[in-house]
Design a protein around this motif. Structure first.
Motif, PDB file in Angstrom:
ATOM      1  N   LYS A  77       0.476  -1.058   0.454  1.00 12.82           N
ATOM      2  CA  LYS A  77       0.122  -0.310   0.072  1.00 12.82           C
ATOM      3  C   LYS A  77       1.008   1.037  -0.572  1.00 12.82           C
ATOM      4  O   LYS A  77       0.478   2.423  -0.862  1.00 12.82           O
ATOM      5  N   ASP A  78       1.991   1.574   0.732  1.00  6.23           N
ATOM      6  CA  ASP A  78       2.566   2.799   1.157  1.00  6.23           C
ATOM      7  C   ASP A  78       4.000   2.433  -0.257  1.00  6.23           C
ATOM      8  O   ASP A  78       4.568   3.193   0.138  1.00  6.23           O
ATOM      9  N   MET A  79       3.848   1.677  -0.792  1.00  5.44           N
ATOM     10  CA  MET A  79       5.183   2.056  -1.886  1.00  5.44           C
ATOM     11  C   MET A  79       5.082   2.786  -3.046  1.00  5.44           C
ATOM     12  O   MET A  79       4.075   3.370  -3.023  1.00  5.44           O
ATOM     13  N   SER A  80       6.409   3.459  -2.670  1.00  2.00           N
ATOM     14  CA  SER A  80       7.188   4.226  -3.678  1.00  2.00           C
ATOM     15  C   SER A  80       8.447   3.881  -4.490  1.00  2.00           C
ATOM     16  O   SER A  80       8.981   2.999  -4.104  1.00  2.00           O
ATOM     17  N   SER A  81       7.886   4.951  -5.598  1.00  2.00           N
ATOM     18  CA  SER A  81       9.111   4.362  -7.001  1.00  2.00           C
ATOM     19  C   SER A  81      10.304   5.499  -6.779  1.00  2.00           C
ATOM     20  O   SER A  81       9.722   6.707  -7.088  1.00  2.00           O
ATOM     21  N   LYS A  82      11.280   5.204  -6.661  1.00  2.00           N
ATOM     22  CA  LYS A  82      12.116   6.884  -7.339  1.00  2.00           C
ATOM     23  C   LYS A  82      12.725   6.351  -8.412  1.00  2.00           C
ATOM     24  O   LYS A  82      13.076   5.033  -9.074  1.00  2.00           O
ATOM     25  N   ASP A  83      13.862   7.397  -8.783  1.00  2.00           N
ATOM     26  CA  ASP A  83      14.666   7.043 -10.093  1.00  2.00           C
ATOM     27  C   ASP A  83      14.574   5.923 -11.087  1.00  2.00           C
ATOM     28  O   ASP A  83      15.368   4.553 -12.016  1.00  2.00           O
ATOM     29  N   ARG A  84      13.005   5.990 -11.835  1.00  3.39           N
ATOM     30  CA  ARG A  84      12.791   5.410 -13.249  1.00  3.39           C
ATOM     31  C   ARG A  84      13.034   5.337 -13.938  1.00  3.39           C
ATOM     32  O   ARG A  84      13.282   6.509 -14.229  1.00  3.39           O
ATOM     33  N   THR A  85      14.351   4.284 -14.812  1.00  2.63           N
ATOM     34  CA  THR A  85      14.139   4.086 -16.037  1.00  2.63           C
ATOM     35  C   THR A  85      13.562   3.503 -16.551  1.00  2.63           C
ATOM     36  O   THR A  85      13.464   2.285 -16.249  1.00  2.63           O
ATOM     37  N   TYR A  86      13.381   2.965 -17.983  1.00  5.61           N
ATOM     38  CA  TYR A  86      13.226   2.615 -19.380  1.00  5.61           C
ATOM     39  C   TYR A  86      13.464   2.217 -20.655  1.00  5.61           C
ATOM     40  O   TYR A  86      14.579   3.105 -20.639  1.00  5.61           O
ATOM     41  N   ALA A  87      13.918   1.103 -20.737  1.00  7.22           N
ATOM     42  CA  ALA A  87      14.282   0.884 -22.623  1.00  7.22           C
ATOM     43  C   ALA A  87      12.892   0.229 -23.481  1.00  7.22           C
ATOM     44  O   ALA A  87      12.383  -0.749 -22.854  1.00  7.22           O
ATOM     45  N   ILE A  88      12.690   0.321 -25.159  1.00  7.63           N
ATOM     46  CA  ILE A  88      12.427   0.032 -25.472  1.00  7.63           C
ATOM     47  C   ILE A  88      13.367  -0.253 -26.938  1.00  7.63           C
ATOM     48  O   ILE A  88      13.956   0.430 -27.053  1.00  7.63           O
ATOM     49  N   MET A  89      13.098  -1.849 -27.104  1.00  9.59           N
ATOM     50  CA  MET A  89      13.880  -2.017 -28.119  1.00  9.59           C
ATOM     51  C   MET A  89      13.343  -3.481 -29.030  1.00  9.59           C
ATOM     52  O   MET A  89      12.755  -5.134 -29.019  1.00  9.59           O
ATOM     53  N   GLY A  90      12.052  -2.123 -30.217  1.00  9.32           N
ATOM     54  CA  GLY A  90      11.884  -3.463 -30.823  1.00  9.32           C
ATOM     55  C   GLY A  90      10.844  -3.730 -30.034  1.00  9.32           C
ATOM     56  O   GLY A  90       9.762  -2.771 -29.264  1.00  9.32           O
ATOM     57  N   ASP A  91      10.506  -4.920 -29.677  1.00  7.40           N
ATOM     58  CA  ASP A  91       9.216  -6.358 -29.684  1.00  7.40           C
ATOM     59  C   ASP A  91       9.671  -6.243 -27.581  1.00  7.40           C
ATOM     60  O   ASP A  91       9.236  -7.504 -27.577  1.00  7.40           O
ATOM     61  N   LYS A  92      10.348  -5.847 -27.370  1.00 11.28           N
ATOM     62  CA  LYS A  92      11.119  -6.393 -25.613  1.00 11.28           C
ATOM     63  C   LYS A  92      11.498  -4.406 -25.227  1.00 11.28           C
ATOM     64  O   LYS A  92      11.726  -3.726 -25.761  1.00 11.28           O
ATOM     65  N   GLY A  93      11.142  -4.804 -24.229  1.00  2.38           N
ATOM     66  CA  GLY A  93      11.425  -3.840 -23.040  1.00  2.38           C
ATOM     67  C   GLY A  93      11.654  -4.141 -21.300  1.00  2.38           C
ATOM     68  O   GLY A  93      11.357  -5.019 -21.293  1.00  2.38           O
ATOM     69  N   PHE A  94      12.956  -2.938 -20.646  1.00  2.16           N
ATOM     70  CA  PHE A  94      12.455  -3.165 -19.427  1.00  2.16           C
ATOM     71  C   PHE A  94      12.960  -1.449 -19.056  1.00  2.16           C
ATOM     72  O   PHE A  94      13.142  -1.252 -19.376  1.00  2.16           O
ATOM     73  N   THR A  95      11.780  -1.875 -17.695  1.00  2.80           N
ATOM     74  CA  THR A  95      12.112  -0.626 -16.369  1.00  2.80           C
ATOM     75  C   THR A  95      13.054  -0.806 -15.301  1.00  2.80           C
ATOM     76  O   THR A  95      13.632  -2.406 -14.949  1.00  2.80           O
ATOM     77  N   GLU A  96      13.863  -0.520 -14.744  1.00  6.80           N
ATOM     78  CA  GLU A  96      14.976   0.020 -13.529  1.00  6.80           C
ATOM     79  C   GLU A  96      14.284   0.720 -12.159  1.00  6.80           C
ATOM     80  O   GLU A  96      13.118   1.961 -12.972  1.00  6.80           O
TER      81      GLU A  96
END
Length: 137
Positions: A77-96
């Motif tokens: 419930k109290d989750m927070s995120s910071k410094d999110r990055t992402y990349a897209i590589m055609g039909d694949k991708g990731f987030t950190e």
């Protein structure tokens, strides 16, 4: 040593782009399950970071994906995120990202999270979550 790509060749004109990822990540930040589900395929697969199997708890299909996502938001419930990055590589991708939350025992926990995605027809067709615990206590 031989390496083989598992990337499927997409024949769809619909592709995932930066605008899609920003909307998708924003929906997660707002904990808006309806918006999240609108951006996944009917046969989407969610492999959570926790669970009894090597791939974590697995949810298949929109309804199960929604249920898994609701459960995730309820537990953290109290989750927070910071410094999110992402990349897209055609039909694949990731987030950190770095996430902080309170666990069931009341301890603050900080983790580094990586989500790996498959895309099809301009939507998310799978999401696999991996976590590295940084702190607890």
């Amino acid at each position: 040593m031989s390496f083989q790509s598992t990337r499927a060749q997409s024949t769809s004109a619909a592709v995932v782009d930066d605008a899609f990822m920003v909307r998708f990540l924003d929906a997660w930040a707002r904990k808006n399950v309806e918006d999240i589900i609108s951006m996944v395929t009917d046969d989407v697969v969610l492999e959570s970071a926790f669970g009894p199997d090597s791939h974590g708890k697995r949810f298949v299909g929109k309804k199960a994906f929604a249920e898994g996502t609701v459960r995730f938001f309820d537990v953290l419930k109290d989750m927070s995120s910071k410094d999110r990055t992402y990349a897209i590589m055609g039909d694949k991708g990731f987030t950190e990202a770095t996430r902080t939350y309170t666990d069931a025992a009341g301890k603050r926990v900080t983790v580094r999270v990586c989500d790996i995605f498959d895309f099809r027809d301009g939507k998310v067709s799978s999401k696999r979550a991996y976590i590295k615990q940084l702190t607890a206590g």
